[in-house]
Design a protein around this motif. Structure first.
Motif, PDB file in Angstrom:
ATOM      1  N   PRO A  10      38.591  29.616  34.244  1.00 46.51           N
ATOM      2  CA  PRO A  10      39.726  28.712  33.977  1.00 46.51           C
ATOM      3  C   PRO A  10      41.074  29.430  33.961  1.00 46.51           C
ATOM      4  O   PRO A  10      42.056  28.914  34.516  1.00 46.51           O
ATOM      5  CB  PRO A  10      39.383  28.131  32.591  1.00 46.51           C
ATOM      6  CG  PRO A  10      37.910  28.251  32.482  1.00 46.51           C
ATOM      7  CD  PRO A  10      37.572  29.527  33.178  1.00 46.51           C
ATOM      8  N   GLU A  11      41.113  30.625  33.352  1.00 43.23           N
ATOM      9  CA  GLU A  11      42.378  31.362  33.309  1.00 43.23           C
ATOM     10  C   GLU A  11      42.803  31.777  34.715  1.00 43.23           C
ATOM     11  O   GLU A  11      43.985  31.686  35.073  1.00 43.23           O
ATOM     12  CB  GLU A  11      42.247  32.592  32.415  1.00 43.23           C
ATOM     13  CG  GLU A  11      43.529  33.418  32.346  1.00 43.23           C
ATOM     14  CD  GLU A  11      43.388  34.676  31.500  1.00 43.23           C
ATOM     15  OE1 GLU A  11      44.324  35.494  31.526  1.00 43.23           O
ATOM     16  OE2 GLU A  11      42.346  34.834  30.832  1.00 43.23           O
ATOM     17  N   GLN A  13      42.052  30.332  37.575  1.00 39.90           N
ATOM     18  CA  GLN A  13      42.493  29.166  38.339  1.00 39.90           C
ATOM     19  C   GLN A  13      43.886  28.729  37.903  1.00 39.90           C
ATOM     20  O   GLN A  13      44.686  28.288  38.724  1.00 39.90           O
ATOM     21  CB  GLN A  13      41.485  28.036  38.182  1.00 39.90           C
ATOM     22  CG  GLN A  13      40.169  28.310  38.908  1.00 39.90           C
ATOM     23  CD  GLN A  13      39.136  27.225  38.685  1.00 39.90           C
ATOM     24  OE1 GLN A  13      39.080  26.621  37.622  1.00 39.90           O
ATOM     25  NE2 GLN A  13      38.308  26.986  39.689  1.00 39.90           N
ATOM     26  N   ALA A  14      44.174  28.861  36.605  1.00 36.82           N
ATOM     27  CA  ALA A  14      45.506  28.505  36.108  1.00 36.82           C
ATOM     28  C   ALA A  14      46.566  29.453  36.665  1.00 36.82           C
ATOM     29  O   ALA A  14      47.660  29.031  37.038  1.00 36.82           O
ATOM     30  CB  ALA A  14      45.514  28.526  34.584  1.00 36.82           C
ATOM     31  N   ARG A  15      46.231  30.719  36.729  1.00 34.32           N
ATOM     32  CA  ARG A  15      47.184  31.708  37.245  1.00 34.32           C
ATOM     33  C   ARG A  15      47.452  31.512  38.738  1.00 34.32           C
ATOM     34  O   ARG A  15      48.528  31.825  39.229  1.00 34.32           O
ATOM     35  CB  ARG A  15      46.661  33.131  37.003  1.00 34.32           C
ATOM     36  CG  ARG A  15      46.674  33.561  35.552  1.00 34.32           C
ATOM     37  CD  ARG A  15      46.354  35.041  35.446  1.00 34.32           C
ATOM     38  NE  ARG A  15      46.327  35.486  34.062  1.00 34.32           N
ATOM     39  CZ  ARG A  15      46.252  36.760  33.702  1.00 34.32           C
ATOM     40  NH1 ARG A  15      46.178  37.710  34.626  1.00 34.32           N
ATOM     41  NH2 ARG A  15      46.225  37.095  32.422  1.00 34.32           N
ATOM     42  N   LEU A  16      46.438  31.039  39.452  1.00 32.37           N
ATOM     43  CA  LEU A  16      46.568  30.875  40.893  1.00 32.37           C
ATOM     44  C   LEU A  16      46.813  29.413  41.256  1.00 32.37           C
ATOM     45  O   LEU A  16      46.431  28.957  42.339  1.00 32.37           O
ATOM     46  CB  LEU A  16      45.311  31.387  41.593  1.00 32.37           C
ATOM     47  CG  LEU A  16      44.980  32.868  41.384  1.00 32.37           C
ATOM     48  CD1 LEU A  16      43.683  33.233  42.092  1.00 32.37           C
ATOM     49  CD2 LEU A  16      46.119  33.759  41.877  1.00 32.37           C
ATOM     50  N   ALA A  17      47.436  28.678  40.343  1.00 28.08           N
ATOM     51  CA  ALA A  17      47.699  27.249  40.568  1.00 28.08           C
ATOM     52  C   ALA A  17      48.440  27.058  41.884  1.00 28.08           C
ATOM     53  O   ALA A  17      49.418  27.740  42.176  1.00 28.08           O
ATOM     54  CB  ALA A  17      48.508  26.686  39.408  1.00 28.08           C
ATOM     55  N   GLY A  18      47.941  26.115  42.668  1.00 31.06           N
ATOM     56  CA  GLY A  18      48.563  25.828  43.949  1.00 31.06           C
ATOM     57  C   GLY A  18      47.933  26.590  45.095  1.00 31.06           C
ATOM     58  O   GLY A  18      48.131  26.234  46.256  1.00 31.06           O
ATOM     59  N   SER A  20      44.589  26.999  45.333  1.00 31.97           N
ATOM     60  CA  SER A  20      43.254  26.430  45.545  1.00 31.97           C
ATOM     61  C   SER A  20      42.207  27.497  45.837  1.00 31.97           C
ATOM     62  O   SER A  20      41.525  27.459  46.866  1.00 31.97           O
ATOM     63  CB  SER A  20      43.291  25.407  46.708  1.00 31.97           C
ATOM     64  OG  SER A  20      44.203  24.370  46.424  1.00 31.97           O
TER      65      SER A  20
END
Length: 218
Positions: A10-11, A13-18, A20
């Motif tokens: 989750p962390e 994916q949040a850091r790499l938002a956008g 995908s």
């Protein structure tokens, strides 16, 4: 992107938002068979001049500030047991860091080896130990824990996600303690005396065996 543990996803994916990202969890492989492992407990202790009748805690790996030796040494000093030993083995980073710690701790039950441990000698330290202690302040993946489990050794570790994820479903892997409680590490060291490391060895090795490299590679 591959990560070693699910709690990281989750962390990340949040850091790499956008972006995908495709994130895959591939566990850290074990070290079973990666190092010689022919010495029994008695032979390993003889190599280190450690008596058979003492209980041995082992801190193994690079000696670095984030790994919590500043907490471990005073916690061990509170363990009022003349039959307890703490072995500390590994290279010091910075180079003078281990010497500074050793000079501030006068406990004769602590045995220091702030040097690189050759591959052939890893078994000496692991097989001499009853339990590995990993009092890290922060950690993402612990190769030291995987190494200890690959030798069938339980570990004492803080309840950080890197340790909670594997250990919560396999309590025989060792003892978790609350890193926010100043007395918790000492209590965990004392609790470890109730373990039966020799009896747990086969169960720990069986658990570690699932993380073989051929399976992980696939």
């Amino acid at each position: 992107v591959h990560v070693h543990a699910g709690y990281v996803v989750p962390e990340l994916q949040a850091r790499l938002a956008g972006a995908s990202p495709v994130v895959t969890v591939i566990p850290h492989g074990n070290y079973i068979g990666a190092y010689p492992n022919s010495l029994d407990r008695s032979d390993a202790r003889q190599r280190l001049a450690v008596q058979d009748d003492v209980f041995v805690y082992l801190f193994f790996g690079l000696i670095r500030p984030y790994k919590g030796l500043e907490e471990l040494l005073p916690a061990f000093a509170q363990v009022a047991d003349p039959q307890a030993r703490l072995l500390i083995a590994g290279q010091s980073r910075p180079r003078d860091y281990a010497g500074q710690l050793a000079s501030s701790a006068s406990d004769s039950r602590v045995h220091w080896h702030p040097q690189f441990v050759a591959s052939d000698d890893v078994q000496v330290w692991m097989n001499a130990a009853d339990v590995a202690v990993l009092p890290y302040r922060r950690i993402t993946t612990s190769g030291a824990a995987t190494l200890a489990w690959s030798f069938g050794k339980p570990v004492i570790a803080p309840a950080l996600p890197a340790f909670v994820e594997p250990m919560q479903g396999a309590p025989f892997l060792g003892i978790l303690y609350d890193p926010t409680d100043p007395q918790a590490l000492c209590n965990a060291l004392q609790q470890a005396r109730q373990l039966n490391p020799q009896a747990q060895r086969a169960q720990i090795l069986g658990w570690a065996g699932q993380f073989d490299w051929q399976h992980i590679g696939q």
